[in-house]
Design a protein around this motif. Structure first.
Motif, PDB file in Angstrom:
ATOM      1  N   LEU A  94       0.830  -1.194   0.000  1.00 63.51           N
ATOM      2  CA  LEU A  94       0.000   0.000   0.000  1.00 63.51           C
ATOM      3  C   LEU A  94       0.869   1.250   0.000  1.00 63.51           C
ATOM      4  N   ASP A  95       0.484   2.244  -0.801  1.00 66.53           N
ATOM      5  CA  ASP A  95       1.101   3.550  -0.654  1.00 66.53           C
ATOM      6  C   ASP A  95       0.821   4.050   0.761  1.00 66.53           C
ATOM      7  N   PRO A  96       1.770   4.763   1.400  1.00 71.29           N
ATOM      8  CA  PRO A  96       1.557   5.204   2.784  1.00 71.29           C
ATOM      9  C   PRO A  96       0.259   5.982   2.976  1.00 71.29           C
ATOM     10  N   GLN A  97      -0.077   6.855   2.014  1.00 72.86           N
ATOM     11  CA  GLN A  97      -1.308   7.639   2.153  1.00 72.86           C
ATOM     12  C   GLN A  97      -2.545   6.748   2.090  1.00 72.86           C
ATOM     13  N   VAL A  98      -2.480   5.696   1.282  1.00 73.72           N
ATOM     14  CA  VAL A  98      -3.604   4.753   1.195  1.00 73.72           C
ATOM     15  C   VAL A  98      -3.755   4.012   2.518  1.00 73.72           C
ATOM     16  N   ALA A  99      -2.646   3.558   3.086  1.00 72.74           N
ATOM     17  CA  ALA A  99      -2.693   2.837   4.355  1.00 72.74           C
ATOM     18  C   ALA A  99      -3.261   3.723   5.462  1.00 72.74           C
ATOM     19  N   GLU A 100      -2.827   4.976   5.496  1.00 74.48           N
ATOM     20  CA  GLU A 100      -3.310   5.897   6.528  1.00 74.48           C
ATOM     21  C   GLU A 100      -4.802   6.166   6.370  1.00 74.48           C
ATOM     22  N   ALA A 101      -5.227   6.407   5.122  1.00 73.35           N
ATOM     23  CA  ALA A 101      -6.648   6.685   4.880  1.00 73.35           C
ATOM     24  C   ALA A 101      -7.509   5.484   5.224  1.00 73.35           C
ATOM     25  N   PHE A 102      -7.026   4.291   4.931  1.00 75.86           N
ATOM     26  CA  PHE A 102      -7.806   3.090   5.211  1.00 75.86           C
ATOM     27  C   PHE A 102      -7.943   2.883   6.716  1.00 75.86           C
ATOM     28  N   GLU A 103      -6.884   3.129   7.472  1.00 76.58           N
ATOM     29  CA  GLU A 103      -6.972   2.990   8.930  1.00 76.58           C
ATOM     30  C   GLU A 103      -7.945   4.012   9.506  1.00 76.58           C
ATOM     31  N   ASP A 104      -7.934   5.230   8.964  1.00 73.90           N
ATOM     32  CA  ASP A 104      -8.919   6.229   9.403  1.00 73.90           C
ATOM     33  C   ASP A 104     -10.338   5.745   9.124  1.00 73.90           C
ATOM     34  N   ALA A 105     -10.530   5.127   7.952  1.00 75.02           N
ATOM     35  CA  ALA A 105     -11.855   4.629   7.579  1.00 75.02           C
ATOM     36  C   ALA A 105     -12.293   3.498   8.503  1.00 75.02           C
ATOM     37  N   ARG A 106     -11.378   2.656   8.917  1.00 77.23           N
ATOM     38  CA  ARG A 106     -11.713   1.581   9.866  1.00 77.23           C
ATOM     39  C   ARG A 106     -12.287   2.172  11.151  1.00 77.23           C
ATOM     40  N   GLU A 107     -11.700   3.262  11.604  1.00 80.27           N
ATOM     41  CA  GLU A 107     -12.197   3.904  12.818  1.00 80.27           C
ATOM     42  C   GLU A 107     -13.606   4.441  12.606  1.00 80.27           C
ATOM     43  N   VAL A 108     -13.857   5.045  11.446  1.00 78.98           N
ATOM     44  CA  VAL A 108     -15.186   5.578  11.144  1.00 78.98           C
ATOM     45  C   VAL A 108     -16.217   4.451  11.130  1.00 78.98           C
ATOM     46  N   LEU A 109     -15.861   3.338  10.493  1.00 73.35           N
ATOM     47  CA  LEU A 109     -16.773   2.201  10.426  1.00 73.35           C
ATOM     48  C   LEU A 109     -17.045   1.628  11.814  1.00 73.35           C
ATOM     49  N   THR A 110     -16.015   1.527  12.612  1.00 69.57           N
ATOM     50  CA  THR A 110     -16.165   1.002  13.973  1.00 69.57           C
ATOM     51  C   THR A 110     -17.066   1.900  14.802  1.00 69.57           C
ATOM     52  N   GLU A 111     -16.854   3.215  14.686  1.00 73.17           N
ATOM     53  CA  GLU A 111     -17.688   4.164  15.419  1.00 73.17           C
ATOM     54  C   GLU A 111     -19.143   4.107  14.956  1.00 73.17           C
ATOM     55  N   ALA A 112     -19.343   3.707  13.694  1.00 74.29           N
ATOM     56  CA  ALA A 112     -20.702   3.602  13.160  1.00 74.29           C
ATOM     57  C   ALA A 112     -21.379   2.297  13.563  1.00 74.29           C
ATOM     58  N   GLY A 113     -20.678   1.440  14.293  1.00 74.65           N
ATOM     59  CA  GLY A 113     -21.282   0.207  14.783  1.00 74.65           C
ATOM     60  C   GLY A 113     -20.895  -1.039  14.024  1.00 74.65           C
ATOM     61  N   TYR A 114     -20.018  -0.918  13.044  1.00 71.40           N
ATOM     62  CA  TYR A 114     -19.565  -2.097  12.303  1.00 71.40           C
ATOM     63  C   TYR A 114     -18.421  -2.771  13.056  1.00 71.40           C
ATOM     64  N   ARG A 115     -18.446  -4.084  13.043  1.00 69.22           N
ATOM     65  CA  ARG A 115     -17.366  -4.857  13.662  1.00 69.22           C
ATOM     66  C   ARG A 115     -16.529  -5.443  12.541  1.00 69.22           C
ATOM     67  N   ILE A 116     -15.272  -5.041  12.494  1.00 67.62           N
ATOM     68  CA  ILE A 116     -14.374  -5.500  11.434  1.00 67.62           C
ATOM     69  C   ILE A 116     -13.522  -6.633  11.977  1.00 67.62           C
ATOM     70  N   ILE A 117     -13.680  -7.811  11.371  1.00 63.32           N
ATOM     71  CA  ILE A 117     -12.942  -8.978  11.837  1.00 63.32           C
ATOM     72  C   ILE A 117     -11.919  -9.399  10.783  1.00 63.32           C
ATOM     73  N   GLU A 118     -10.716  -9.658  11.242  1.00 62.71           N
ATOM     74  CA  GLU A 118      -9.678 -10.159  10.351  1.00 62.71           C
ATOM     75  C   GLU A 118      -9.741 -11.683  10.368  1.00 62.71           C
ATOM     76  N   MET A 119      -9.825 -12.259   9.186  1.00 59.95           N
ATOM     77  CA  MET A 119      -9.951 -13.705   9.114  1.00 59.95           C
ATOM     78  C   MET A 119      -9.442 -14.215   7.775  1.00 59.95           C
ATOM     79  N   ASP A 120      -9.164 -15.490   7.723  1.00 59.10           N
ATOM     80  CA  ASP A 120      -8.791 -16.149   6.477  1.00 59.10           C
ATOM     81  C   ASP A 120     -10.044 -16.594   5.751  1.00 59.10           C
ATOM     82  N   LEU A 121     -10.034 -16.429   4.441  1.00 57.50           N
ATOM     83  CA  LEU A 121     -11.129 -16.893   3.599  1.00 57.50           C
ATOM     84  C   LEU A 121     -10.569 -17.959   2.655  1.00 57.50           C
ATOM     85  N   PRO A 122     -10.982 -19.215   2.834  1.00 56.01           N
ATOM     86  CA  PRO A 122     -10.416 -20.292   2.022  1.00 56.01           C
ATOM     87  C   PRO A 122     -10.561 -20.085   0.519  1.00 56.01           C
TER      88      PRO A 122
END
Length: 416
Positions: free
Chosen positions: A219-247
């Motif tokens: 990821l370009d650094p700016q993309v990584a930073e923006a995506f992490e900011d978006a994760r916070e917005v989604l979490t604050e909106a009530g979404y639960r983001i789970i990291e998992m493997d998808l076969p």
């Protein structure tokens, strides 16, 4: 006296965003859902009375279209005004939007940077306010990449949700018809017109999936930073983001995705490739030539594996969506594409995350993020489209600041 929106849009349309501007009569009030809205039409949809060039000089002797593509006809019937044919990657065969024949559209967000492809001119036109809606296609990200690069919303539906009649194909296996717009309400209305039916009320599950081993490397650094900011917005909106493997992603990595466009483009552009080879962008002909490397059993194997992946994705996602950066890179400078090696590397990166939705025959939406040229993508399995459409209404306002480019990045010379 102020002119109507369509007349104004046509007056503001210019190269390299458009290959031709329409001059037909301005429609009267229709009371349709798109009444008063303007549509920029990708140059691979037939529009009655105009030539369909698919971004190629090799098609400039083709006869004029005798009727509208079905998607165009539905938009026209809904009251939309058609601005013109928008520029694109020749035959829609890359994710960067470069076109040596008609010029390469630029994003209005970052000076000298490309709009992305292949629906490049449409994204730029919508981002600059020339059109309200861009009608386009998506074979590996061609609506979502330019949406991200231009700071707007792009939606790729499940392929069989919108008819492709009257649209020049690249890959009939992976192509789908969708739209870009500046807001979720307009995009929603346009998609319901295209599919000729309203979406059912459907909520996206509050659990979103972040794959552990896909989509977040390089990821370009700016993309990584923006995506992490978006994760916070989604979490604050009530979404639960789970990291998992998808076969199913293990199977996805085994698929030679390029087989589909290489082989099928040779079917849909057979005469141009055989007779007018020297008039086609050499970067496009090189990809088309790769079809000669694919045997019949190889192609059949790819088709079978792709269907297995699609069924597995439907089963494993359980109605949930995957969340990822739309692309791992910022919009590249046009000058960076002059180098062949750099072009190939950037094209592969641009398409890497977005191609997943096409392979699983799913749907996906790109929403703009705070850094200019960065998008957040939600990917769902086939026929989960309504969930993404309705989610966009909730998420777009939360990410409203994402549509405003950073101070000093706007390329004012490219704006009307």
């Amino acid at each position: 006296m102020t002119s109507d929106p369509l007349t104004l849009a046509r007056a503001r349309a210019k190269a390299p965003d458009f290959t031709q501007v329409f001059t037909g009569p301005v429609p009267g009030p229709s009371d349709g859902p798109l009444d008063g809205l303007t549509v920029a039409v990708k140059d691979l949809f037939d529009v009655q009375g105009y030539q369909t060039r698919a971004g190629s000089k090799a098609r400039d002797t083709r006869p004029l279209a005798t009727k509208d593509a079905l998607a165009v006809a539905r938009m026209r019937a809904a009251g939309a005004g058609l601005v013109g044919h928008t520029n694109m990657t020749e035959f829609a065969y890359s994710g960067l939007g470069q076109n040596p024949h008609y010029g390469t559209p630029l994003t209005p967000l970052i000076a000298g940077a490309i709009a992305g492809g292949s629906t490049s001119g449409g994204a730029s036109a919508v981002a600059r306010g020339v059109a309200d809606i861009a009608l386009g296609t998506d074979t590996g990200g061609s609506l979502r990449i330019p949406a991200a690069f231009c700071g707007i919303i792009g939606f790729k539906p499940t392929a069989d949700d919108v008819p492709r009649d009257g649209a020049v194909a690249l890959s009939h296996t992976l192509d789908s018809v969708g739209v870009m717009a500046r807001d979720a309400l307009t995009l929603h209305a346009a998609m319901e017109v295209l599919r000729d039916a309203p979406y059912d009320e459907a909520e996206l599950p509050q659990e979103l999936i972040l794959p552990r081993s896909f989509g977040r490397d390089a990821l370009d650094p700016q993309v990584a930073e923006a995506f992490e900011d978006a994760r916070e917005v989604l979490t604050e909106a009530g979404y639960r983001i789970i990291e998992m493997d998808l076969p199913f992603l293990d199977l996805y990595r085994q698929l030679e995705i390029w087989h589909f466009s290489a082989v099928e483009s040779r079917l849909h552009h057979a005469s141009e490739y055989a007779e007018l080879h020297d008039r086609i962008d050499s970067r496009v002909t090189k990809r088309m030539a790769r079809a000669d490397e694919v045997t019949a059993p190889d192609y059949a194997r790819s088709l079978l594996l792709r269907e297995t992946i699609a069924r597995s994705a439907k089963r494993e996602l359980l109605g949930r969506a995957i969340v990822l950066p739309t692309t791992p890179i910022l919009p590249p400078q046009l000058s960076a594409l002059e180098d062949e090696e750099a072009f190939n590397r950037l094209n592969q990166l641009a398409l890497r995350n977005t191609s997943l939705a096409n392979v699983i025959d799913g749907c996906a939406i790109s929403l703009p993020l705070p850094h200019a040229g960065v998008g957040l993508m939600l990917v769902a399995a086939r026929h989960e489209d309504a969930k993404l459409i309705h989610a966009a209404h909730e998420l777009a306002p939360l990410l409203a600041a994402c549509a405003v480019p950073e101070e000093g990045t706007i390329d004012k010379s490219y704006q009307n």
